[in-house]
Design a protein around this motif. Structure first.
Motif, PDB file in Angstrom:
ATOM      1  N   LEU A 103       0.843  -1.202   0.000  1.00  0.00           N
ATOM      2  CA  LEU A 103       0.000   0.000   0.000  1.00  0.00           C
ATOM      3  C   LEU A 103       0.878   1.251   0.000  1.00  0.00           C
ATOM      4  N   GLU A 104       1.957   1.223   0.784  1.00  0.00           N
ATOM      5  CA  GLU A 104       2.834   2.401   0.863  1.00  0.00           C
ATOM      6  C   GLU A 104       3.605   2.602  -0.440  1.00  0.00           C
ATOM      7  N   LEU A 105       4.093   1.517  -1.037  1.00  0.00           N
ATOM      8  CA  LEU A 105       4.837   1.658  -2.296  1.00  0.00           C
ATOM      9  C   LEU A 105       3.925   2.160  -3.411  1.00  0.00           C
ATOM     10  N   ASP A 106       2.660   1.787  -3.344  1.00  0.00           N
ATOM     11  CA  ASP A 106       1.729   2.249  -4.374  1.00  0.00           C
ATOM     12  C   ASP A 106       1.485   3.749  -4.271  1.00  0.00           C
ATOM     13  N   GLU A 107       1.664   4.292  -3.073  1.00  0.00           N
ATOM     14  CA  GLU A 107       1.508   5.742  -2.890  1.00  0.00           C
ATOM     15  C   GLU A 107       2.666   6.502  -3.532  1.00  0.00           C
ATOM     16  N   GLU A 108       3.832   5.843  -3.619  1.00  0.00           N
ATOM     17  CA  GLU A 108       4.990   6.496  -4.215  1.00  0.00           C
ATOM     18  C   GLU A 108       4.754   6.579  -5.714  1.00  0.00           C
ATOM     19  N   GLN A 127      -7.391   0.499   6.700  1.00  0.00           N
ATOM     20  CA  GLN A 127      -6.190   1.084   6.102  1.00  0.00           C
ATOM     21  C   GLN A 127      -6.489   1.969   4.914  1.00  0.00           C
ATOM     22  N   THR A 128      -7.467   1.570   4.115  1.00  0.00           N
ATOM     23  CA  THR A 128      -7.596   2.158   2.790  1.00  0.00           C
ATOM     24  C   THR A 128      -9.036   2.094   2.296  1.00  0.00           C
ATOM     25  N   SER A 129      -9.338   3.007   1.370  1.00  0.00           N
ATOM     26  CA  SER A 129     -10.674   2.979   0.783  1.00  0.00           C
ATOM     27  C   SER A 129     -10.675   2.214  -0.539  1.00  0.00           C
ATOM     28  N   ARG A 130      -9.519   1.623  -0.882  1.00  0.00           N
ATOM     29  CA  ARG A 130      -9.459   0.851  -2.134  1.00  0.00           C
ATOM     30  C   ARG A 130     -10.381  -0.355  -2.053  1.00  0.00           C
ATOM     31  N   PRO A 131     -10.792  -0.891  -3.207  1.00  0.00           N
ATOM     32  CA  PRO A 131     -11.570  -2.132  -3.182  1.00  0.00           C
ATOM     33  C   PRO A 131     -10.749  -3.261  -2.547  1.00  0.00           C
ATOM     34  N   ALA A 164     -10.672 -17.083  10.880  1.00  0.00           N
ATOM     35  CA  ALA A 164     -10.022 -15.962  11.549  1.00  0.00           C
ATOM     36  C   ALA A 164      -9.310 -15.010  10.578  1.00  0.00           C
ATOM     37  N   LEU A 165      -8.394 -15.541   9.772  1.00  0.00           N
ATOM     38  CA  LEU A 165      -7.515 -14.643   9.004  1.00  0.00           C
ATOM     39  C   LEU A 165      -8.257 -13.850   7.930  1.00  0.00           C
ATOM     40  N   LEU A 166      -9.138 -14.505   7.176  1.00  0.00           N
ATOM     41  CA  LEU A 166      -9.839 -13.776   6.110  1.00  0.00           C
ATOM     42  C   LEU A 166     -10.788 -12.708   6.669  1.00  0.00           C
ATOM     43  N   PRO A 167     -11.606 -13.040   7.686  1.00  0.00           N
ATOM     44  CA  PRO A 167     -12.436 -11.971   8.264  1.00  0.00           C
ATOM     45  C   PRO A 167     -11.587 -10.838   8.850  1.00  0.00           C
ATOM     46  N   ALA A 168     -10.460 -11.186   9.488  1.00  0.00           N
ATOM     47  CA  ALA A 168      -9.590 -10.141  10.050  1.00  0.00           C
ATOM     48  C   ALA A 168      -9.019  -9.270   8.944  1.00  0.00           C
ATOM     49  N   LEU A 169      -8.671  -9.894   7.836  1.00  0.00           N
ATOM     50  CA  LEU A 169      -8.121  -9.146   6.698  1.00  0.00           C
ATOM     51  C   LEU A 169      -9.132  -8.130   6.185  1.00  0.00           C
ATOM     52  N   ALA A 170     -10.375  -8.561   6.059  1.00  0.00           N
ATOM     53  CA  ALA A 170     -11.407  -7.655   5.541  1.00  0.00           C
ATOM     54  C   ALA A 170     -11.512  -6.418   6.432  1.00  0.00           C
ATOM     55  N   GLY A 171     -11.484  -6.627   7.748  1.00  0.00           N
ATOM     56  CA  GLY A 171     -11.573  -5.502   8.684  1.00  0.00           C
ATOM     57  C   GLY A 171     -10.333  -4.627   8.619  1.00  0.00           C
ATOM     58  N   TRP A 172      -9.167  -5.256   8.621  1.00  0.00           N
ATOM     59  CA  TRP A 172      -7.897  -4.514   8.596  1.00  0.00           C
ATOM     60  C   TRP A 172      -7.812  -3.666   7.335  1.00  0.00           C
ATOM     61  N   TRP A 173      -8.175  -4.260   6.219  1.00  0.00           N
ATOM     62  CA  TRP A 173      -8.070  -3.576   4.928  1.00  0.00           C
ATOM     63  C   TRP A 173      -8.915  -2.306   4.917  1.00  0.00           C
ATOM     64  N   SER A 174     -10.160  -2.435   5.341  1.00  0.00           N
ATOM     65  CA  SER A 174     -11.031  -1.253   5.288  1.00  0.00           C
ATOM     66  C   SER A 174     -10.571  -0.176   6.256  1.00  0.00           C
TER      67      SER A 174
END
Ligand code: NIG
Ligand code: FE
Length: 418
Positions: A161-166, A211-215, A199-209
């Motif tokens: 995500l950070e490299l994409d901002e560069e 961090q970012t508004s990307r799909p 656990a991991l996939l539901p956590a990812l969905a929460g973490w992602w949203s």
């Protein structure tokens, strides 16, 4: 900005190229391209466009080839360390899956990646991404998968995500928590599969949203003997789909488990590797929107004789793309130009087919066919200038960089003359 006097402009216009239609370059001799504010507005013969836009700022391409920037739709570009020792061991006769089973391979990169700080991981990755960009890749997909625990997987995604901002290439992100079974679950693939789903996939969905508004990112799985079997791959992908993730699959790299048919059935964006894919699976892909992604640097990197059967995929009307698969184990290769050279020799593609597979069809493999992959009005001004007068030198020549200038969102890079 009006670029004119290119010996050839390859537009690749008209959308993804299915089956035997692969290789339609939309070639304009003595071509020109008009773009403004990072968006392509027009393409055509130089004489026509210079008349049509007389007051536009001009740039003379001086007889070089212009085509859409390469799209690399399958990469594992984030990792720490290297596996040079494993390379030697494989040369001495040990197999890739054997090394993985003994806790090496992917798992040795997992150890190094867990240890690396975010900053160090970002620096190692940035260097590779910049090299890819200098070789003409203007958009790349990038997978996690060397953490296999929540913290490290999220660290990898954070780096992306950070490299994409560069500046420079666009990154399309994929979660590959199902790349291998982590040491904590050694011998218990079913247990790790359940942990991923519950656990991991539901956590990812929460973490992602958070961090970012990307799909949401893609979710991918390594469906392979000794890794995730077909049932486990289905479980993981179905769970991902139920949470709203788009999907991808690593299928048939070493053994045919039916992963390509699963991808077609579930509407995955792509099925990748496809070296030992059965005819039935190939037909399933051909009847679907799932893009078949060949990764010719991988058998080459492993020194193995078999490559993706591209001719069969085209005969079955499949949408074929190619990618580098850059990773520290099987294919440390930053350049799509080498993937094209291998695809011509071992997948028996013509240079025109390989170029379409590396641009518009590669864009389709990441769901970006409406934004990139061709030179058409409304698309991003992501272009490359080759320092040769004929596009067929791509594929024919190899081992050097034929890309002289990269234009990303209308901005020039590596242009020494200014
Ligand atoms: O696509 N096949 C699985 N993943 C990678 C290799 C990863 C590694 O060996 O580190 C691939 O080839
Ligand atoms: Fe891969």
């Amino acid at each position: 900005m009006l670029i004119h006097s290119a010996s050839q402009v390859l537009t690749l216009a008209g959308g993804p190229q299915r089956g035997e239609k692969l290789g339609d370059l939309g070639l304009i001799p003595d071509g020109a391209v008009l773009f403004r504010a990072g968006e392509i507005l027009d393409a055509g013969p130089s004489r026509e466009l210079t008349k049509k836009y007389p007051s536009e700022e001009k740039w003379n391409a001086r007889g070089r080839v212009i085509l859409p920037g390469f799209v690399d739709p399958h990469t594992h570009v984030v990792w720490a360390g290297d596996r040079a020792e494993e390379f030697e061991n494989r040369l001495a006769g040990r197999s890739y899956l054997e090394i993985l089973e003994a806790g090496g391979g992917i798992l040795s990169t997992v150890r190094a990646t867990r240890q690396a700080s975010l900053e160090s991981l970002k620096e190692q990755t940035r260097f590779r991404v910049q090299t890819m960009f200098a070789h003409g890749t203007t958009t790349l997909e990038a997978k996690s998968g060397y953490g296999l625990d929540e913290t490290t997987e999220h660290k990898m995604l954070q780096v992306l995500l950070e490299l994409d901002e560069e500046e420079a290439p666009d990154l399309v992100i994929t979660y590959l928590g199902a790349h291998a079974v982590p040491p904590e679950f050694s011998g218990d693939t079913a247990g790790y599969t359940a942990h991923l789903c519950n656990a991991l996939l539901p956590a990812l969905a929460g973490w992602w949203s958070a961090q970012t508004s990307r799909p949401l990112p893609f979710v991918d799985v390594f469906c392979e003997r000794g890794v995730f079997d077909l049932g486990q791959s289905r479980q993981i992908l179905e769970k991902a789909i139920s949470l709203g993730f788009p999907t991808k699959i690593h299928a048939d790299e070493f053994e045919n488990l039916g992963g390509a048919s699963l991808a077609a059935e579930l509407g995955a964006a792509s099925a990748d590797h496809l070296v030992v894919t059965s005819d039935e699976d190939i037909w399933a892909l051909g009847n679907s929107e799932t893009v078949a992604v060949g990764l010719p640097c991988t058998p080459f990197g492993l020194g193995e004789p078999d490559y993706t059967p591209a001719k069969k995929i085209l005969a079955a009307d499949g949408i074929l793309a190619i990618a580098t698969d850059i990773n520290p184990g099987t294919a440390w290769c930053e350049t799509m130009q080498f993937a094209i050279a291998l695809a011509c020799r071992y997948m028996k593609l013509t240079p025109a087919q390989a170029i379409a597979a590396a641009t518009i069809n590669a864009a389709a493999a990441i769901g970006w066919e409406d934004r990139i992959g061709s030179i058409e009005p409304g698309k991003q001004a992501d272009l490359i200038v080759l320092n040769v007068p004929d596009y067929r030198q791509l594929g024919y020549r190899f081992g050097i960089n034929l890309v002289e200038i990269v234009i990303k969102n209308g901005k020039f890079y590596f242009d020494e003359e200014g």
